[in-house]
Design a protein around this motif. Structure first.
Motif, PDB file in Angstrom:
ATOM      1  N   ALA A   1       0.836  -1.207   0.000  1.00 52.96           N
ATOM      2  CA  ALA A   1       0.000   0.000   0.000  1.00 52.96           C
ATOM      3  C   ALA A   1       0.871   1.257   0.000  1.00 52.96           C
ATOM      4  CB  ALA A   1      -0.931  -0.009   1.211  1.00 52.96           C
ATOM      5  N   LYS A   2       1.917   1.269   0.814  1.00 53.45           N
ATOM      6  CA  LYS A   2       2.822   2.428   0.859  1.00 53.45           C
ATOM      7  C   LYS A   2       3.533   2.615  -0.480  1.00 53.45           C
ATOM      8  CE  LYS A   2       3.780   2.551   5.810  1.00 53.45           C
ATOM      9  NZ  LYS A   2       4.812   2.384   6.864  1.00 53.45           N
ATOM     10  N   ASP A   3       3.989   1.504  -1.066  1.00 49.78           N
ATOM     11  CA  ASP A   3       4.695   1.594  -2.348  1.00 49.78           C
ATOM     12  C   ASP A   3       3.794   2.142  -3.450  1.00 49.78           C
ATOM     13  OD1 ASP A   3       6.924   0.556  -1.085  1.00 49.78           O
ATOM     14  OD2 ASP A   3       6.664  -1.478  -1.897  1.00 49.78           O
ATOM     15  N   ILE A   4       2.568   1.641  -3.526  1.00 44.12           N
ATOM     16  CA  ILE A   4       1.616   2.115  -4.541  1.00 44.12           C
ATOM     17  C   ILE A   4       1.259   3.575  -4.266  1.00 44.12           C
ATOM     18  CG2 ILE A   4      -0.741   1.879  -5.426  1.00 44.12           C
ATOM     19  CD1 ILE A   4      -0.380  -1.172  -5.105  1.00 44.12           C
ATOM     20  N   GLY A   5       0.959   3.893  -3.012  1.00 43.49           N
ATOM     21  CA  GLY A   5       0.612   5.270  -2.648  1.00 43.49           C
ATOM     22  C   GLY A   5       1.727   6.249  -2.979  1.00 43.49           C
ATOM     23  N   ARG A   6       2.977   5.884  -2.642  1.00 45.16           N
ATOM     24  CA  ARG A   6       4.109   6.770  -2.920  1.00 45.16           C
ATOM     25  C   ARG A   6       4.309   6.944  -4.427  1.00 45.16           C
ATOM     26  NH1 ARG A   6       7.445   9.470  -0.352  1.00 45.16           N
ATOM     27  NH2 ARG A   6       7.011   8.493   1.632  1.00 45.16           N
TER      28      ARG A   6
ATOM     29  N   SER B   1      -0.817  -2.104 -13.587  1.00 43.99           N
ATOM     30  CA  SER B   1       0.520  -2.501 -14.033  1.00 43.99           C
ATOM     31  C   SER B   1       1.488  -2.733 -12.870  1.00 43.99           C
ATOM     32  CB  SER B   1       1.094  -1.455 -14.993  1.00 43.99           C
ATOM     33  OG  SER B   1       1.480  -0.283 -14.288  1.00 43.99           O
ATOM     34  N   ILE B   2       1.231  -2.149 -11.689  1.00 39.44           N
ATOM     35  CA  ILE B   2       2.165  -2.301 -10.567  1.00 39.44           C
ATOM     36  C   ILE B   2       1.597  -3.105  -9.403  1.00 39.44           C
ATOM     37  CG2 ILE B   2       3.387  -0.169 -11.170  1.00 39.44           C
ATOM     38  CD1 ILE B   2       1.950   1.203  -8.805  1.00 39.44           C
ATOM     39  N   HIS B   3       0.319  -3.378  -9.404  1.00 37.11           N
ATOM     40  CA  HIS B   3      -0.322  -4.074  -8.281  1.00 37.11           C
ATOM     41  C   HIS B   3      -0.003  -5.561  -8.335  1.00 37.11           C
ATOM     42  CE1 HIS B   3      -3.321  -5.160  -5.316  1.00 37.11           C
ATOM     43  NE2 HIS B   3      -3.537  -3.866  -5.095  1.00 37.11           N
TER      44      HIS B   3
ATOM     45  N   ASN C   1      -2.233  17.887 -16.825  1.00 42.60           N
ATOM     46  CA  ASN C   1      -1.357  17.121 -17.710  1.00 42.60           C
ATOM     47  C   ASN C   1      -0.178  16.564 -16.946  1.00 42.60           C
ATOM     48  OD1 ASN C   1      -2.885  17.721 -20.050  1.00 42.60           O
ATOM     49  ND2 ASN C   1      -1.943  19.742 -20.106  1.00 42.60           N
ATOM     50  N   THR C   2      -0.322  15.326 -16.470  1.00 43.14           N
ATOM     51  CA  THR C   2       0.798  14.640 -15.841  1.00 43.14           C
ATOM     52  C   THR C   2       1.102  13.391 -16.654  1.00 43.14           C
ATOM     53  OG1 THR C   2      -0.782  13.566 -14.359  1.00 43.14           O
ATOM     54  CG2 THR C   2       0.438  15.434 -13.478  1.00 43.14           C
ATOM     55  N   PRO C   3       2.298  13.296 -17.200  1.00 44.49           N
ATOM     56  CA  PRO C   3       2.632  12.100 -17.979  1.00 44.49           C
ATOM     57  C   PRO C   3       2.725  10.880 -17.070  1.00 44.49           C
ATOM     58  CG  PRO C   3       4.561  13.493 -17.720  1.00 44.49           C
ATOM     59  CD  PRO C   3       3.402  14.230 -17.116  1.00 44.49           C
ATOM     60  N   VAL C   4       2.207   9.757 -17.553  1.00 42.13           N
ATOM     61  CA  VAL C   4       2.244   8.524 -16.781  1.00 42.13           C
ATOM     62  C   VAL C   4       3.147   7.540 -17.504  1.00 42.13           C
ATOM     63  CG1 VAL C   4       0.874   6.642 -15.859  1.00 42.13           C
ATOM     64  CG2 VAL C   4      -0.102   8.923 -15.975  1.00 42.13           C
ATOM     65  N   THR C   5       4.186   7.113 -16.801  1.00 39.44           N
ATOM     66  CA  THR C   5       5.056   6.087 -17.346  1.00 39.44           C
ATOM     67  C   THR C   5       5.161   4.967 -16.335  1.00 39.44           C
ATOM     68  OG1 THR C   5       6.982   7.226 -16.431  1.00 39.44           O
ATOM     69  CG2 THR C   5       6.435   7.702 -18.713  1.00 39.44           C
ATOM     70  N   THR C   6       5.254   3.755 -16.831  1.00 41.10           N
ATOM     71  CA  THR C   6       5.337   2.613 -15.911  1.00 41.10           C
ATOM     72  C   THR C   6       6.762   2.256 -15.610  1.00 41.10           C
ATOM     73  OG1 THR C   6       5.153   1.135 -17.808  1.00 41.10           O
ATOM     74  CG2 THR C   6       3.159   1.592 -16.555  1.00 41.10           C
TER      75      THR C   6
END
Length: 175
Positions: free
Chosen positions: A80-85, A138-140, A170-175
């Motif tokens: 949860a902390k990793d995803i939230g951060r 993609s990260i969960h 406009n925030t670019p999202v990259t995985t």
């Protein structure tokens, strides 16, 4: 059965054709008008959004559904902390609450499962929901994570403005 005299009908048709507004338009004018109508229909969602935002700015009222709350279950507090951060660093959300362990029961592959999970509560712009969902997927670590969103109907205007300031359009999202 009504009978219409063809002489009068012919006169009406000839008069309509002669007086028709379309006779005064050139072909290029008709194409321009049709193109304008089609462009307006295609841009309707954007024009509506701009109109609603302009109304909100001029009247000082809140536009229902402009912001959303998301719920995401995670298997551990560290996940949860990793995803939230990650979401905060990408400026996709304004705030993340990590709620304590909750006992969970659910159906998975035809059987009742039990687990403990951590609930993430996120605040963001509604326009970010689809990108957020794709990024979280993609990260969960779950194969099929719980990702739910609910539009905010009303609230503190200052708080809603803070969300807008914290989450740029406009925030670019990259995985």
């Amino acid at each position: 059965m009504a009978f219409i005299h063809t002489g009068k009908l012919d006169w009406l048709c000839h008069r309509w054709q002669r007086d028709s507004v379309f006779q005064t338009f050139s072909r290029s004018t008709c194409v321009f008008v049709l193109g304008t109508v089609l462009l307006t229909l295609a841009l309707y969602p954007v024009l509506r959004t701009l109109g609603v935002q302009l109304h909100s700015a001029l009247t000082g009222s809140y536009v229902a559904g402009h912001h959303s709350i998301m719920l995401i279950n995670c298997p551990t507090e560290q996940t949860a902390k990793d995803i939230g951060r990650a979401l905060m660093e990408k400026r996709m959300v304004a705030c993340v609450n990590i709620l304590p362990r909750a006992a969970t029961m659910y159906y998975w592959k035809g059987e009742i499962q039990e687990a403990t999970e951590i609930l993430l509560l996120l605040r963001t712009r509604s326009s970010k929901i689809q990108k957020l969902t794709e990024y979280i997927m993609s990260i969960h670590p779950y194969e099929n994570p719980e990702i739910l969103s609910f539009p905010v109907e009303d609230g503190s205007l200052d708080y809603m403005k803070w969300i807008d300031d914290a989450v740029p359009i406009n925030t670019p999202v990259t995985t």
